[in-house]
Design an enzyme around this catalytic site. Structure first.
Site, PDB file in Angstrom:
ATOM      1  N   GLY A   1      -5.905 -16.243  -4.220  1.00 54.05           N
ATOM      2  CA  GLY A   1      -5.885 -17.505  -4.945  1.00 54.05           C
ATOM      3  C   GLY A   1      -6.056 -17.385  -6.442  1.00 54.05           C
ATOM      4  O   GLY A   1      -6.540 -18.316  -7.078  1.00 54.05           O
ATOM      5  N   SER A   2      -5.645 -16.279  -7.035  1.00 57.35           N
ATOM      6  CA  SER A   2      -5.809 -16.160  -8.495  1.00 57.35           C
ATOM      7  C   SER A   2      -4.952 -17.186  -9.230  1.00 57.35           C
ATOM      8  O   SER A   2      -5.388 -17.755 -10.236  1.00 57.35           O
ATOM      9  CB  SER A   2      -5.511 -14.735  -8.979  1.00 57.35           C
ATOM     10  OG  SER A   2      -4.139 -14.420  -8.837  1.00 57.35           O
ATOM     11  N   ASN A   3      -3.741 -17.466  -8.750  1.00 55.29           N
ATOM     12  CA  ASN A   3      -2.927 -18.502  -9.393  1.00 55.29           C
ATOM     13  C   ASN A   3      -3.503 -19.891  -9.135  1.00 55.29           C
ATOM     14  O   ASN A   3      -3.478 -20.746 -10.020  1.00 55.29           O
ATOM     15  CB  ASN A   3      -1.469 -18.419  -8.933  1.00 55.29           C
ATOM     16  CG  ASN A   3      -0.666 -17.467  -9.783  1.00 55.29           C
ATOM     17  OD1 ASN A   3      -0.632 -17.584 -10.995  1.00 55.29           O
ATOM     18  ND2 ASN A   3      -0.022 -16.512  -9.131  1.00 55.29           N
TER      19      ASN A   3
ATOM     20  N   LYS B   1       8.159 -22.496  13.893  1.00 55.30           N
ATOM     21  CA  LYS B   1       8.018 -22.840  12.480  1.00 55.30           C
ATOM     22  C   LYS B   1       8.208 -24.338  12.278  1.00 55.30           C
ATOM     23  O   LYS B   1       7.475 -24.969  11.515  1.00 55.30           O
ATOM     24  CB  LYS B   1       9.033 -22.062  11.636  1.00 55.30           C
ATOM     25  CG  LYS B   1       8.976 -22.422  10.157  1.00 55.30           C
ATOM     26  CD  LYS B   1      10.042 -21.720   9.348  1.00 55.30           C
ATOM     27  CE  LYS B   1       9.568 -20.341   9.062  1.00 55.30           C
ATOM     28  NZ  LYS B   1       9.921 -19.847   7.744  1.00 55.30           N
TER      29      LYS B   1
ATOM     30  N   ARG C   1       5.084 -17.230   3.065  1.00 54.34           N
ATOM     31  CA  ARG C   1       5.967 -17.660   4.149  1.00 54.34           C
ATOM     32  C   ARG C   1       7.245 -18.223   3.559  1.00 54.34           C
ATOM     33  O   ARG C   1       7.218 -18.872   2.515  1.00 54.34           O
ATOM     34  CB  ARG C   1       5.316 -18.750   4.992  1.00 54.34           C
ATOM     35  CG  ARG C   1       4.120 -18.256   5.723  1.00 54.34           C
ATOM     36  CD  ARG C   1       3.779 -19.122   6.922  1.00 54.34           C
ATOM     37  NE  ARG C   1       2.813 -18.394   7.701  1.00 54.34           N
ATOM     38  CZ  ARG C   1       3.120 -17.454   8.582  1.00 54.34           C
ATOM     39  NH1 ARG C   1       4.353 -17.174   8.850  1.00 54.34           N
ATOM     40  NH2 ARG C   1       2.169 -16.804   9.220  1.00 54.34           N
TER      41      ARG C   1
ATOM     42  N   ASN D   1       8.011 -22.614  -6.838  1.00 57.24           N
ATOM     43  CA  ASN D   1       7.450 -21.305  -6.514  1.00 57.24           C
ATOM     44  C   ASN D   1       7.319 -20.467  -7.777  1.00 57.24           C
ATOM     45  O   ASN D   1       8.092 -20.624  -8.715  1.00 57.24           O
ATOM     46  CB  ASN D   1       8.367 -20.570  -5.522  1.00 57.24           C
ATOM     47  CG  ASN D   1       7.767 -19.266  -5.028  1.00 57.24           C
ATOM     48  OD1 ASN D   1       6.579 -19.196  -4.730  1.00 57.24           O
ATOM     49  ND2 ASN D   1       8.582 -18.232  -4.943  1.00 57.24           N
TER      50      ASN D   1
ATOM     51  N   HIS E   1       7.263 -16.418  -8.962  1.00 57.03           N
ATOM     52  CA  HIS E   1       7.678 -15.114  -8.449  1.00 57.03           C
ATOM     53  C   HIS E   1       7.495 -14.059  -9.542  1.00 57.03           C
ATOM     54  O   HIS E   1       7.894 -14.286 -10.681  1.00 57.03           O
ATOM     55  CB  HIS E   1       9.142 -15.170  -8.006  1.00 57.03           C
ATOM     56  CG  HIS E   1       9.600 -13.909  -7.372  1.00 57.03           C
ATOM     57  ND1 HIS E   1       9.255 -13.561  -6.085  1.00 57.03           N
ATOM     58  CD2 HIS E   1      10.343 -12.881  -7.854  1.00 57.03           C
ATOM     59  CE1 HIS E   1       9.780 -12.384  -5.800  1.00 57.03           C
ATOM     60  NE2 HIS E   1      10.439 -11.943  -6.866  1.00 57.03           N
TER      61      HIS E   1
END
Length: 187
Positions: free
Chosen positions: A14-16, A64, A90, A106, A108
């Protein structure tokens, strides 16, 4: 004027998530953390920030589509408008994507389209590139293929190790993601 409500999805430390929560004014309220790894460090961080959590184990669902439907229902019940993936490991399926299309973001750790996938920093390091970086993009049905919102370069130094490169990329992530969230949620 009511502020947008947002959820962060994370699978690990969870650093972000922590960087987003510590970033100051975002123009939205992070009101929910969704985590697919019971026991992940990020869950304790969410509790420390008084953010509600929805934790699930994908292996306990029949498919899913079933767990994504439960996520969508939880997001809708919480009036979530934006979803920020921050180390969520995921692939987003059609059930979730269709419900939040254009509102799932997201981060990346590469300059997409180069080095998509799970080990982008390692792939870039092993390829011997002179620069890599961070990309923030909309999520689509592909893997790291959605429209790019922002990118920031990180030079690969001659004396870099994989760990030193990871640390510098994470520093950029922790600055860039909150800045992009602030821009996206400004009404």
């Amino acid at each position: 004027m009511t502020r947008a409500r947002a959820a962060v999805f994370a699978s690990g430390t969870g650093s972000n998530f922590e960087a987003i929560m510590n970033a100051g004014e975002l123009n939205c309220d992070i009101t929910l953390l969704v985590c697919d790894k019971p026991g992940a460090t990020v869950i304790k961080k969410a509790e420390a920030f008084h953010v509600s959590t929805f934790v699930f184990d994908a292996k306990t669902y029949e498919s899913k589509a079933v767990y994504e439907q439960e996520i969508v229902e939880k997001l809708q019940a919480e009036n979530i408008e934006w979803v920020f993936l921050a180390g969520y490991m995921r692939i987003v399926g059609p059930t979730f994507l269709n419900a939040y299309e254009g509102r799932i973001i997201n981060i990346h750790p590469s300059l997409l389209p180069d080095f998509p996938g799970k080990d982008a920093i390692g792939d870039a390091f092993r390829a011997g590139v002179k620069e890599t970086g961070v990309t923030i993009h909309y999520v689509d049905e592909g893997i790291d293929t959605g429209p790019i919102i922002a990118q920031e370069k990180v030079l690969v130094k001659e004396d870099d190790t994989l760990d030193t490169l990871k640390n510098r990329i994470h520093q950029v992530e922790h600055q860039l993601y909150p800045r992009v969230i602030r821009q996206l949620t400004t009404k």
